[in-house]
Design a protein around this motif. Structure first.
Motif, mmCIF file in Angstrom:
data_model
loop_
_atom_site.group_PDB
_atom_site.id
_atom_site.type_symbol
_atom_site.label_atom_id
_atom_site.label_comp_id
_atom_site.label_asym_id
_atom_site.label_seq_id
_atom_site.Cartn_x
_atom_site.Cartn_y
_atom_site.Cartn_z
ATOM 1 N N PRO A 1 0.809 -1.226 0.000
ATOM 2 C CA PRO A 1 0.000 0.000 0.000
ATOM 3 C C PRO A 1 0.839 1.271 0.000
ATOM 4 O O PRO A 1 0.405 2.306 -0.499
ATOM 5 C CB PRO A 1 -0.832 -0.120 1.285
ATOM 6 N N TYR A 2 2.078 1.193 0.549
ATOM 7 C CA TYR A 2 2.950 2.379 0.534
ATOM 8 C C TYR A 2 3.277 2.784 -0.896
ATOM 9 O O TYR A 2 3.057 3.927 -1.308
ATOM 10 C CB TYR A 2 4.241 2.099 1.307
ATOM 11 N N PHE A 3 3.822 1.842 -1.663
ATOM 12 C CA PHE A 3 4.195 2.161 -3.042
ATOM 13 C C PHE A 3 2.962 2.463 -3.892
ATOM 14 O O PHE A 3 3.007 3.308 -4.788
ATOM 15 C CB PHE A 3 4.989 1.005 -3.653
ATOM 16 N N LEU A 4 1.864 1.785 -3.607
ATOM 17 C CA LEU A 4 0.613 2.050 -4.332
ATOM 18 C C LEU A 4 0.152 3.482 -4.085
ATOM 19 O O LEU A 4 -0.193 4.210 -5.021
ATOM 20 C CB LEU A 4 -0.464 1.062 -3.880
ATOM 21 N N ALA A 5 0.153 3.896 -2.815
ATOM 22 C CA ALA A 5 -0.285 5.252 -2.479
ATOM 23 C C ALA A 5 0.667 6.293 -3.058
ATOM 24 O O ALA A 5 0.236 7.346 -3.550
ATOM 25 C CB ALA A 5 -0.379 5.406 -0.965
#
Length: 306
Positions: free
Chosen positions: A179-183
């Motif tokens: 979710p970090y890289f996605l966000a």
């Protein structure tokens, strides 16, 4: 991790560049953020959390009682593993992206970004678990204790397995790279559509990095609390299969519960220390029963400030 690849970049694989970029970014992040990490760990440790009213009160109290160096307890294991960890993080992320793309020039979808980030977290947990274990043991001490002494004590008592205590919780937390890289990538692509935000050039990465940090931590922070509780205790004190036991005075502030054999037992009465932080499941169950759902976000504020 604000050096993450943007939408206009090609998915190349240059380990040396990724290694150097990750190392420089990591050192800067540790030097600025480690005091807040220390505060986070103190809030997640039951025996110490009651000393502090807020994040800034915790910082002031630690400086007053332990001097400025108290905020940097446990920083050495993070710095010593930093080059390897950040190099692997950046290189793994690009590697897993490249595996999913048909060509070098293809732009990854947000789903592919999330998958690459999640797999990167799984790889990184094997480095983070032992270094964070030593870091947490140092941060829990109110007196200065050397990194080497703590690491050797753990190794002598439990071997290599002891250094990897809490690795499952670490892995569950580190899938937050997904979710970090996605966000980060999603925010960056969205903001890039506004011409007014493109100048100066650092505005978009800054805002995207802030959004990514918030989403990444909120999604997986409960597992960070679980990891801290598990790594803050020694599994060797755990005894699970003890017949005819009843709890004596369990409290949220008592990490090691006292049990005694029931009066009907033919054996002599005895009190045995029980560690409830054995597995991820037992830790979650114990924390929820004794401290409620709010405990899973203890220390989130200083973490987001970092």
């Amino acid at each position: 991790m604000s050096n993450t690849m943007g939408v206009d970049d090609q998915v190349g694989l240059n380990p040396m560049i990724d290694f150097i970029a990750g190392f420089i970014a990591g050192v800067a992040g540790v030097l600025v953020g480690h005091p807040f990490d220390t505060v986070k760990v103190r809030f997640q440790t039951p025996s110490l959390a009651g000393k502090y009213r807020s994040s800034f009160h915790a910082i002031a109290t630690i400086i007053r009682e332990e001097q400025l160096v108290g905020l940097y307890k446990g920083v050495l294991p993070r710095l010593t593993s930093l080059a390897l960890l950040n190099g692997i993080t950046f290189a793994s992320y690009r590697f897993f992206l490249k595996l999913q793309l048909d060509s070098r020039d293809a732009i990854p979808t947000l789903g592919q970004v999330c998958i690459a980030g999640t797999l990167t977290g799984i790889v990184c947990c094997f480095i983070e678990a032992p270094t964070e274990l030593v870091k947490i043991r140092q941060q829990d001490q109110l007196v200065l204790t050397s990194t080497r002494k703590i690491a050797m004590t753990i190794y002598e008592e439990s071997g290599i397995r002891g250094l990897y205590r809490g690795i499952t919780a670490t892995m569950l937390r580190d899938v937050g790279y997904g979710p970090y890289f996605l966000a980060y990538e999603g925010t960056r692509r969205y903001l890039s559509s506004y011409n007014g935000l493109r100048n100066p050039a650092w505005v978009i990465p800054l805002l995207a990095g802030a959004m990514a940090a918030i989403i990444g931590w909120v999604c997986t922070f409960p597992f960070d609390v679980v990891k801290t509780r598990m790594q803050g205790t020694d599994r060797s004190y755990t005894l699970l299969d003890i017949p005819q036991m009843e709890i004596l005075h369990p409290t949220p502030r008592q990490p090691l519960l006292s049990y005694s054999r029931a009066p009907s037992s033919n054996l002599a009465s005895s009190t045995i220390p029980i560690n409830p932080y054995v597995t991820v499941a037992s830790t979650i169950s114990y924390l929820y029963r004794t401290e409620g759902a709010g405990v899973f976000f203890s220390g989130l504020v200083p973490t987001l400030l970092w």
